[in-house]
Scaffold this motif. Structure first.
Motif, mmCIF file in Angstrom:
data_model
loop_
_atom_site.group_PDB
_atom_site.id
_atom_site.type_symbol
_atom_site.label_atom_id
_atom_site.label_comp_id
_atom_site.label_asym_id
_atom_site.label_seq_id
_atom_site.Cartn_x
_atom_site.Cartn_y
_atom_site.Cartn_z
ATOM 1 N N ALA B 170 0.840 -1.198 0.000
ATOM 2 C CA ALA B 170 0.000 0.000 0.000
ATOM 3 C C ALA B 170 0.878 1.251 0.000
ATOM 4 C CB ALA B 170 -0.933 -0.007 1.214
ATOM 5 N N GLU B 173 2.362 2.021 -3.326
ATOM 6 C CA GLU B 173 1.445 2.581 -4.330
ATOM 7 C C GLU B 173 1.087 4.023 -4.042
ATOM 8 O OE1 GLU B 173 -1.948 0.884 -6.079
ATOM 9 O OE2 GLU B 173 -1.289 -1.154 -5.685
ATOM 10 N N ASP B 174 0.766 4.326 -2.794
ATOM 11 C CA ASP B 174 0.238 5.663 -2.484
ATOM 12 C C ASP B 174 0.428 5.918 -0.983
ATOM 13 O OD1 ASP B 174 -1.296 7.914 -1.939
ATOM 14 O OD2 ASP B 174 -2.801 7.413 -3.441
ATOM 15 N N GLU B 176 0.113 8.670 0.855
ATOM 16 C CA GLU B 176 -0.927 9.438 1.548
ATOM 17 C C GLU B 176 -2.147 8.569 1.839
ATOM 18 O OE1 GLU B 176 -0.214 14.102 0.474
ATOM 19 O OE2 GLU B 176 -1.844 13.051 -0.519
ATOM 20 N N ALA B 177 -2.572 7.827 0.822
ATOM 21 C CA ALA B 177 -3.728 6.950 1.032
ATOM 22 C C ALA B 177 -3.413 5.918 2.109
ATOM 23 C CB ALA B 177 -4.121 6.264 -0.281
ATOM 24 N N ALA B 178 -2.181 5.429 2.130
ATOM 25 C CA ALA B 178 -1.799 4.453 3.154
ATOM 26 C C ALA B 178 -1.931 5.059 4.548
ATOM 27 C CB ALA B 178 -0.365 3.968 2.908
ATOM 28 N N ILE B 288 1.147 1.168 -14.359
ATOM 29 C CA ILE B 288 -0.245 1.142 -13.907
ATOM 30 C C ILE B 288 -0.940 2.366 -14.480
ATOM 31 C CG2 ILE B 288 -1.749 1.302 -11.896
ATOM 32 C CD1 ILE B 288 0.330 -0.269 -10.354
ATOM 33 N N HIS B 289 -1.992 2.106 -15.211
ATOM 34 C CA HIS B 289 -2.717 3.227 -15.792
ATOM 35 C C HIS B 289 -3.744 3.742 -14.805
ATOM 36 C CE1 HIS B 289 -0.915 2.819 -19.732
ATOM 37 N NE2 HIS B 289 -0.993 1.511 -19.551
ATOM 38 N N GLU B 290 -3.730 5.034 -14.645
ATOM 39 C CA GLU B 290 -4.632 5.619 -13.662
ATOM 40 C C GLU B 290 -5.939 6.006 -14.334
ATOM 41 O OE1 GLU B 290 -4.003 9.041 -10.440
ATOM 42 O OE2 GLU B 290 -2.198 7.992 -11.087
ATOM 43 N N LYS B 291 -7.017 5.681 -13.643
ATOM 44 C CA LYS B 291 -8.331 6.024 -14.175
ATOM 45 C C LYS B 291 -8.832 7.229 -13.390
ATOM 46 C CE LYS B 291 -10.598 2.390 -15.993
ATOM 47 N NZ LYS B 291 -11.164 1.064 -15.734
ATOM 48 N N VAL B 292 -9.255 8.262 -14.093
ATOM 49 C CA VAL B 292 -9.705 9.452 -13.375
ATOM 50 C C VAL B 292 -11.217 9.591 -13.527
ATOM 51 C CG1 VAL B 292 -9.472 11.933 -13.089
ATOM 52 C CG2 VAL B 292 -7.504 10.561 -13.768
#
Lengths: 236, 292
Positions: B170, B173-174, B176-178, B288-292
């Motif tokens: 986690a 990957e991110d 802040e989100a973690a 990893i393609h980000e979906k917005v």
């Protein structure tokens, strides 16, 4: 009785840019509160500050009696304050269930299974896709996952940042129905939205942010009928 | 039979590269930095084990354990003192600091233990003869390959199935989100350095078992090769580091056996350039393609 979340005169800077200028507001238990405002008004910055990802230089913030100014970001979720960030920020490389497990990081193992069942009740689609890699979900499903992930921490207050962003109207309706259902089940909601019409239609009270300041606060239904708000945010 | 023998030696050398590359790739995956001091942690591990056995007459197993403990602490301390203050700095600043730490460790080793090469004691004796004695495999080789396999499997289980391992993914990957999930990012980064450095200690001892020449610069070339292996396999990917390490080891041994001993390093780096031209993310690296 003191408010559940009290934000009092916070100021946040990005380098030399003064992004939040003395914002104050409060959220009481059981409410749905909407923060509305245009792009760049400071809505997301406000939520990030509450979550400890950004620091305020002044003022005070407290959540159910705990001083948030002194609480590091990773200790906040265990207070019962969960944040669904803008752009979902789900863990793309993990599958749906692993994302939910991450949401329950601070929870005892015994409560994870029950919480997952509750999340799956609200979002049956996540159950169908529990082993799918999160990055391959559709935008709406990713939003559901981000909300489900936050719910895994048993939040008393759920902060949602632009949950309708980039979603088809039918999905927006679905997401808002779920927000209402979560509130009815006892979760207090702090909702940040550019879609002011939608946000105010389910909120009890609302705050209007403009360039880092709260310029107006009122009952949501009054804001919906306020002429200047209608002109600026509700398309006339 | 000669080819088979070379191939086995290549896999053995590749296993050492793989163990080092795992440390590189994990630290990169979580902290987004290339820890160029990683190779020198290997050297420190080998020295600790050397002195435990040679000067204090300790059992080699205890020597290895001491190396692991010292390197784990060293890795965590390096991260705290040198890299943590630079968490918000540009990646170039962190990179230069890592190179600085690398030189610091080499010179420290020279000061403490002198520049004279030491001959690493033999820990694992003997060899196994196959095909009526035509193929001889040393026990050291077998141990190295087995240890590497064990580490890769163990690490995969840790990262994919434990709570702490998932928290590491986690964070990678991110961050802040973690943090919003309640994950302590600093603690996770510390732990990554601890694991990477413990692996470096094991790699250092294994490498010196196979190539028993120990001096303060012993870690630098294998460090760079392992970094190459990590990039080769796709930096940030654990299976990638394993595959990259093995391929690199085999390429190096076969290259020096059949093309030129002098050119073996050039062959390795040429292969890296070709891989990066054809697939810039490495063999197992993915976008990893980000979906917005």
């Amino acid at each position: 009785m003191a408010a559940m979340l009290e934000v009092n005169d916070i100021n946040v800077y990005y380098g030399s840019i003064h992004a939040i200028k003395g914002v104050s507001f409060e959220v009481n238990e059981g409410e749905i509160i909407s923060l509305i405002g245009a792009n760049g008004a400071g809505k997301t910055t406000t939520l990030h500050t509450i979550s400890g990802l950004l620091k305020s230089t002044t003022g005070s913030m407290s959540f159910m009696g705990t001083d948030l100014m002194k609480t590091p970001a990773d200790k906040i979720v265990s207070l019962g304050l969960a944040h669904v960030p803008e752009g979902r920020r789900i863990f793309q490389g993990m599958d749906v269930e692993e994302n939910l497990d991450m949401g329950a990081f601070t929870q005892p193992k015994s409560s994870i299974k029950g919480n997952k069942e509750i999340v799956f009740e609200h979002f049956p689609r996540l159950k169908e896709r529990r082993h799918q890699i999160a990055g391959t979900l559709s935008g709406g499903e990713q939003q559901m996952l981000a909300m489900g992930r936050a719910m895994m921490s048993n939040p008393k207050l759920l902060m949602l940042d632009e949950p309708s962003m980039g979603l088809a109207p039918i999905l927006v309706d679905e997401i808002f129905e779920i927000i209402k259902a979560l509130n009815k089940a006892g979760t207090t909601i702090l909702l940040v939205e550019q879609n002011a019409q939608m946000a105010l239609s389910i909120a009890s009270r609302g705050y209007v942010l403009e360039t880092g300041r709260v310029v107006l606060e009122d009952e949501a239904k009054n804001l919906l009928n306020n002429d200047s708000i209608r002109k600026a945010y509700l398309g006339g | 039979m000669k080819f088979l023998s070379n191939l086995i030696n290549g896999i053995s050398l590749g296993s050492v590269y793989a163990i080092i590359a795992l440390g590189y790739t994990m630290v990169y995956g979580i902290a987004r930095m290339l820890n160029f001091a990683h190779g020198d942690v290997i050297m420190v591990g080998a020295y600790i084990c050397f002195f435990a056995i040679y000067s204090f007459n300790l059992n080699p197993v205890i020597g290895i354990l001491m190396a692991v403990v010292v390197c784990t602490v060293l890795g965590v301390v390096i991260e705290k003192l040198a890299y943590k203050p630079l968490r918000q700095a540009t990646s170039l600043a962190v990179l230069i600091t890592a190179i600085g730490v690398s030189y610091f460790l080499q010179n420290m080793a020279q000061l403490l233990w002198s520049a004279n090469p030491k001959v690493f004691p033999t820990i694992i004796n003997g060899s196994i003869k196959l095909f009526g004695g035509e193929l001889s495999i040393s026990r050291t080789t077998i141990v190295i390959v087995l240890v590497c396999a064990l580490i890769v499997v163990g690490l995969s289980i840790f990262v994919n199935h434990t709570k702490m391992g998932k928290a590491m993914r986690a964070c990678s990957e991110d961050k802040e989100a973690a943090q919003l999930m309640g994950i302590n990012v600093n603690k996770t980064i510390s732990m990554t350095f601890a694991i990477g450095s413990a692996l470096a200690a094991i790699a250092g001892v294994l490498m010196c078992c196979a190539y028993p020449n120990l001096q303060p610069t012993t870690g630098s070339m294998p460090g760079i090769k392992a970094f190459t292996a990590a990039v080769f396999g796709g930096i940030g990917s654990i299976p990638g580091a394993f595959i990259g390490g093995i391929l690199l080891g085999v390429l190096e041994i076969l290259g020096s056996a059949y093309i030129s001993t002098e050119l073996k390093d050039a062959i390795v780096f040429l292969a890296l350039i070709i891989v990066l031209l054809v697939k810039p993310t490495g063999i197992l690296g993915k976008k990893i393609h980000e979906k917005v």
